[in-house]
Scaffold this motif. Structure first.
Motif, PDB file in Angstrom:
ATOM      1  N   HIS A 221       0.840  -1.176   0.000  1.00 45.94           N
ATOM      2  CA  HIS A 221       0.000   0.000   0.000  1.00 45.94           C
ATOM      3  C   HIS A 221       0.886   1.240   0.000  1.00 45.94           C
ATOM      4  O   HIS A 221       2.117   1.158   0.112  1.00 45.94           O
ATOM      5  N   THR A 222       0.258   2.402  -0.116  1.00 45.80           N
ATOM      6  CA  THR A 222       1.010   3.652  -0.224  1.00 45.80           C
ATOM      7  C   THR A 222       1.970   3.843   0.938  1.00 45.80           C
ATOM      8  O   THR A 222       3.123   4.242   0.754  1.00 45.80           O
ATOM      9  N   ASP A 223       1.502   3.541   2.144  1.00 47.58           N
ATOM     10  CA  ASP A 223       2.345   3.736   3.316  1.00 47.58           C
ATOM     11  C   ASP A 223       3.594   2.872   3.265  1.00 47.58           C
ATOM     12  O   ASP A 223       4.671   3.299   3.689  1.00 47.58           O
ATOM     13  N   TYR A 225       5.340   1.935   0.586  1.00 43.34           N
ATOM     14  CA  TYR A 225       6.341   2.517  -0.308  1.00 43.34           C
ATOM     15  C   TYR A 225       6.945   3.790   0.286  1.00 43.34           C
ATOM     16  O   TYR A 225       8.140   4.058   0.122  1.00 43.34           O
ATOM     17  N   TRP A 226       6.124   4.552   0.992  1.00 45.87           N
ATOM     18  CA  TRP A 226       6.617   5.762   1.633  1.00 45.87           C
ATOM     19  C   TRP A 226       7.660   5.419   2.690  1.00 45.87           C
ATOM     20  O   TRP A 226       8.753   6.008   2.718  1.00 45.87           O
ATOM     21  N   THR A 269       3.540   3.459  -7.935  1.00 43.71           N
ATOM     22  CA  THR A 269       4.125   3.432  -6.587  1.00 43.71           C
ATOM     23  C   THR A 269       5.300   4.398  -6.458  1.00 43.71           C
ATOM     24  O   THR A 269       5.760   4.654  -5.346  1.00 43.71           O
ATOM     25  N   ARG A 271       5.324   7.561  -6.959  1.00 44.33           N
ATOM     26  CA  ARG A 271       4.939   8.815  -6.332  1.00 44.33           C
ATOM     27  C   ARG A 271       5.067   8.743  -4.802  1.00 44.33           C
ATOM     28  O   ARG A 271       5.758   9.572  -4.206  1.00 44.33           O
ATOM     29  N   PRO A 272       4.443   7.755  -4.118  1.00 50.36           N
ATOM     30  CA  PRO A 272       4.634   7.684  -2.666  1.00 50.36           C
ATOM     31  C   PRO A 272       6.074   7.348  -2.292  1.00 50.36           C
ATOM     32  O   PRO A 272       6.567   7.793  -1.245  1.00 50.36           O
TER      33      PRO A 272
END
Length: 308
Positions: A221-223, A225-226, A269, A271-272
């Motif tokens: 999920h986005t978190d 990859y961040w 992915t 972007r994050p």
């Protein structure tokens, strides 16, 4: 002045051997009760060692624990590394065993066998077992934490750890500064391995030791990859000599971009990931403990310089 022998003692008889104590930290959020029970049972079944077990509830108050297991409830989820650190303070023993709630060991001498490896080789600072799937299906390649995966039944030095089942001396863990609490999750196993190497010891993939883990697809999920990107930058900022920091970050930036290009479905992915990358440079990474150049050289000749 000699003391009198106790009744039944034989003159000259050796004192009975006291089994070593292993502090065991099992981390859970309480969402997998069946798996947690299986993990705890596998530790309670260990022979030839004394286990001092604490079940850390990350944002959950552990209940219904078996006899011999203490619970430590944390009022909120403070992250995987910080949760493990909290459990260490509640256990005794010269060795530590970290076990996730969805992982377990089959052998009743798993811990005794691990400690025998430490006794046989004083250069070892941390052990990761081979992780096999529960149904014996092919294990994901990422479960073998080395560049050249090769045969998963082959033991070797490693420079990262899959953190679900880890054994190490408490003294080594303390000198390493524990798990990287600010990370929350992602790459804390790399930092721990690096800090073991910086003590003049080795992180070791012990294929003769085995743990079991379900082979389930990982949902990214986005978190994820961040944090993956932010912690890559933090890993470098916290541990590497200054000149190597941009080299390490540049290497992994290139790896991430190349992976995304090769799998067009993951291009979104980036972007994050780059948002985390920027945060890693902007935000404070916490404690900085610069790796010695001697360690850089040891890791390089062992097969993995700390820039890849």
């Amino acid at each position: 002045m000699s003391s009198a022998a106790a009744p039944g003692d034989l003159p000259g008889a050796a004192a009975p051997r006291v089994p070593p104590t292993v502090g065991v930290v099992v981390l859970t959020q309480g969402t997998r009760p069946a798996e947690l029970g299986r993990a705890l049972a596998s530790v309670l079944a260990q022979r030839d060692v004394v286990v001092d077990i604490v079940c850390v509830g990350n944002g959950w108050a552990p209940v219904g624990l078996p006899h011999g297991v203490r619970g430590l409830g944390l009022p909120e989820n403070i992250g995987i590394p910080a949760g493990r650190n909290a459990g260490v303070a509640e256990t005794g023993g010269d060795f530590l065993f970290f076990l996730d709630d969805d992982e377990y060991v089959e052998s009743e001498t798993f811990l005794a066998d691990a400690l025998a490896l430490f006794r046989a080789d004083p250069t070892l600072g941390v052990l990761q077992p081979r992780v096999r799937t529960i149904d014996d299906s092919p294990a994901p390649r990422r479960w073998v934490p080395r560049l050249r995966k090769g045969d998963p039944a082959r033991s070797s030095a490693v420079f990262a750890l899959i953190e679900g089942a880890i054994v190490m001396p408490r003294s080594v863990f303390e000198r390493a500064g524990g798990w990287a609490a600010p990370f929350f999750y992602a790459h804390e196993g790399i930092e721990l391995a690096w800090r073991v190497w910086d003590q003049g010891l080795r992180a070791w993939y012990a294929a003769e030791l085995e743990a079991r883990h379900p082979n389930v697809p990982t949902t990214r999920h986005t978190d994820f990859y961040w944090r993956n990107a932010r912690n890559r930058v933090w890993l470098a900022k916290r541990n590497l000599p200054g000149v190597l920091v941009p080299l390490y970050v540049a290497t992994w930036t290139g790896v991430q971009v190349l992976r995304s290009v090769r799998s067009p479905g993951t291009l979104g992915t980036l972007r994050p990931w780059f948002a985390g990358w920027v945060a890693g440079w902007r935000e404070k990474a916490g404690e900085r403990r610069v790796m010695r150049w001697r360690t850089v050289w040891r890791m390089t000749i062992a097969g993995r310089p700390p820039v890849v």
